[in-house]
Structures are given as structure tokens and as C-alpha cells.
Design a protein around this motif. Structure first.
Motif, short mmCIF file in Angstrom:
data_model
loop_
_atom_site.label_atom_id
_atom_site.label_comp_id
_atom_site.label_asym_id
_atom_site.label_seq_id
_atom_site.Cartn_x
_atom_site.Cartn_y
_atom_site.Cartn_z
N TYR A 124 -0.07 -3.82 -1.55
CA TYR A 124 1.28 -3.94 -1.02
C TYR A 124 1.28 -3.18 0.31
O TYR A 124 0.64 -2.14 0.43
N PHE A 132 3.63 -1.72 3.83
CA PHE A 132 4.96 -1.29 4.24
C PHE A 132 4.93 -0.75 5.67
O PHE A 132 3.91 -0.23 6.12
N TYR A 192 7.44 1.95 7.86
CA TYR A 192 8.55 2.87 7.85
C TYR A 192 8.82 3.35 9.26
O TYR A 192 7.92 3.42 10.10
N GLN A 242 10.73 6.64 11.44
CA GLN A 242 11.27 7.99 11.33
C GLN A 242 11.88 8.40 12.66
O GLN A 242 11.18 8.51 13.67
N ASN A 275 13.99 14.45 13.25
CA ASN A 275 14.64 15.30 12.24
C ASN A 275 15.24 14.52 11.08
O ASN A 275 16.25 14.94 10.48
N GLN A 276 14.65 13.39 10.78
CA GLN A 276 15.10 12.61 9.64
C GLN A 276 13.93 12.23 8.75
O GLN A 276 12.77 12.43 9.10
N GLY A 277 14.25 11.69 7.57
CA GLY A 277 13.22 11.20 6.68
C GLY A 277 12.74 9.83 7.12
O GLY A 277 13.14 9.32 8.17
N LEU A 278 11.86 9.23 6.32
CA LEU A 278 11.33 7.91 6.63
C LEU A 278 12.24 6.83 6.06
O LEU A 278 12.71 6.93 4.92
N LEU A 296 12.60 2.70 5.25
CA LEU A 296 11.82 1.48 5.08
C LEU A 296 12.29 0.40 6.05
O LEU A 296 13.47 0.06 6.08
N LYS A 317 8.55 -4.77 4.03
CA LYS A 317 7.49 -4.66 3.04
C LYS A 317 6.86 -6.03 2.79
O LYS A 317 7.53 -7.07 2.91
N PHE A 321 5.41 4.35 10.88
CA PHE A 321 4.30 4.58 9.96
C PHE A 321 4.02 3.32 9.16
O PHE A 321 4.92 2.71 8.59
N LYS A 357 0.68 5.63 -5.69
CA LYS A 357 0.92 6.38 -4.47
C LYS A 357 0.66 5.53 -3.23
O LYS A 357 -0.13 4.60 -3.23
N LEU A 358 1.40 5.87 -2.17
CA LEU A 358 1.22 5.22 -0.88
C LEU A 358 0.23 6.03 -0.05
O LEU A 358 0.21 7.25 -0.11
N PHE A 400 -0.54 6.65 3.88
CA PHE A 400 0.11 6.44 5.17
C PHE A 400 -0.89 6.53 6.31
O PHE A 400 -1.88 7.26 6.25
N THR A 442 -1.38 7.53 10.46
CA THR A 442 -1.02 8.74 11.20
C THR A 442 0.21 8.55 12.07
O THR A 442 0.69 9.51 12.67
#
Lengths: 113, 115
Positions: free
Chosen positions: A32, A34, A36, A38, A41-44, A46, A49, A90, A100-101, A103, A105
Motif C-alpha cells: 500500500y 501513501f 502525506y 506536513q 509545526n503541524q502533524g502529517l 494524508l 493513498k 512524505f 507499520k509504515l 516513510f 525522508t
């Protein structure tokens, strides 16, 4: 073992120009894939996919990506970028049956006027 | 609240302090993850909990101690940290089935500074 390579650490582009962010993966089994994004100062978040089916997948904010099994690639594209697309992108892969994913760099997309 | 939330958003702690990071997911998922994101380094997976059981611990130092009391909550207990532990700590959740895990949804992260 699976791995992800994002060859470009930074991609500068002018506003309204097209862009392609490259992603290659290595895996011996079905995967699979994906993308993402970012923002500072934030999360990732989506973007899109690929699980199965059509190899061309469309995501949010006008982005799309194409799964190419023979080239083990999943490049991200946008026909016309905006200043607000400036962010870190990413690519990630997981093998079917795993939890688990992995990622890459990341690629920093810098959009200038 | 929607999605994945994390508190606090910012944390400054001394090397002798004890603190905890909290993560809560409102998506009905059955797996949760802790990641560490340092400047100029790839995203590092620290811990994986699936159905409230820890299924992965990627050689993380014992000064980081995770806890998953139920499928919606995940904690990261911190004690005697080092300056190199300063980073953005991200929590994520996903739904795990027979075919493995699908996409992960991330919280906004906790920016940790160790002085």
C-alpha cells in the motif's frame, strides 16, 4: 525489507507551474502506498493513498499520484501549484499484512510568486 | 473533538523532570503509534500498539515509557531525558485488519524541548 527513497530533498517551483515529487520504493511483496503533507509545526495529513485498483489516484488539494509497479514508483503530481502548497511532503509504504509504515525522508516543496 | 488530538502542544522540561504526553483518537481505530521527528532526520517509529498490546518497540531508550490503557488513549511517559531527545513527537492511529494496516492519521504533535 521495504524502503522508500525520495530523491529530491527540496523542489523549488513558481506559482501556477506544474510539479512532480518523486518516490521510489523497494519491496518484494504487494504494498500500500501513501503521500502525506506536513505544514510547519503541524502533524502529517494524508494527501492520497493507493490500496488497489486504478493506478492513478486522486487526492486532496488537486494532487494526484500514479502507481507504477514495474518501476516501483509512486510519484506525486499537481498541474498548477499555489503558494499555500509550500510544505514538506512524505511518501510512505506498507506491505500488505503488516502494521507499520515506512516513510521516506521527505521533499520540501517551495512555491514562490 | 475529531481525529487525533495531542496534549500538550509544547513542552519544555529539564533533564531531571518527569512528564507525560497524551494522545487521544476519536476515529474508532484499533492501533496507535508514537513517532519522533527530529530536524534533518527521517521520521522514527518508536512504539506500536495494536488492540492495546505493544507489538513493536524500536530500541527506544527506557527513559521513554509508553502506556495504552484503551484503544483510544496513548501516553508517552518521559523521565531523565537528554537534550538530544528534543523533537516533535507525533501520535498516529490506524485501523488494522487481516490485510494489515491501512492509512495512519496523525495528531498535531508535541514540540518537546529538553534543557
Amino acid at each position: 525489507a521495504q524502503s522508500v527513497t525520495q530523491l529530491d530533498s527540496q523542489v523549488p517551483v513558481f506559482e501556477e507551474a506544474p510539479v512532480e515529487l518523486r518516490c521510489n520504493y523497494s519491496s518484494s511483496v504487494s504494498v500500500y502506498l501513501f503521500w502525506y503533507v506536513q505544514y510547519p509545526n503541524q502533524g502529517l495529513q494524508l494527501l492520497l493513498k493507493y490500496l488497489s485498483g486504478s493506478t492513478l489516484v486522486k487526492g486532496i488539494n488537486g494532487f494526484e499520484a500514479e502507481f507504477n509497479k514495474s518501476q516501483t514508483s509512486f510519484h506525486l503530481r499537481k498541474p498548477s501549484v499555489h503558494i499555500s502548497d509550500t510544505a514538506e511532503y512524505f511518501c510512505a509504504v506498507t506491505e500488505k499484512g503488516f502494521q507499520k509504515l515506512v516513510f521516506g525522508t521527505g521533499t520540501r516543496l517551495l512555491v514562490s510568486p | 473533538e475529531t481525529g487525533v488530538t495531542q496534549t500538550p502542544r509544547h513542552l519544555v522540561m529539564g533533564m531531571t523532570n518527569k512528564k507525560s504526553l497524551k494522545c487521544e483518537q476519536h476515529l474508532g481505530h484499533n492501533a496507535m503509534y508514537w513517532y519522533k521527528q527530529s530536524a534533518k532526520k527521517p521520521l522514527e517509529l518508536m512504539f506500536v500498539y495494536s488492540l492495546e498490546e505493544r507489538v513493536e518497540n524500536n530500541s527506544v531508550p527506557s527513559r521513554f515509557s509508553p502506556e495504552c490503557p484503551n484503544s483510544s488513549h496513548l501516553f508517552l511517559h518521559l523521565h531523565t531525558l537528554q537534550p538530544e531527545d528534543s523533537a516533535l513527537y507525533l501520535c498516529a492511529s490506524s485501523q488494522v485488519g487481516l490485510a494489515g494496516a491501512y492509512e495512519q492519521y496523525f495528531g498535531p504533535g508535541t514540540r518537546l524541548t529538553v534543557t
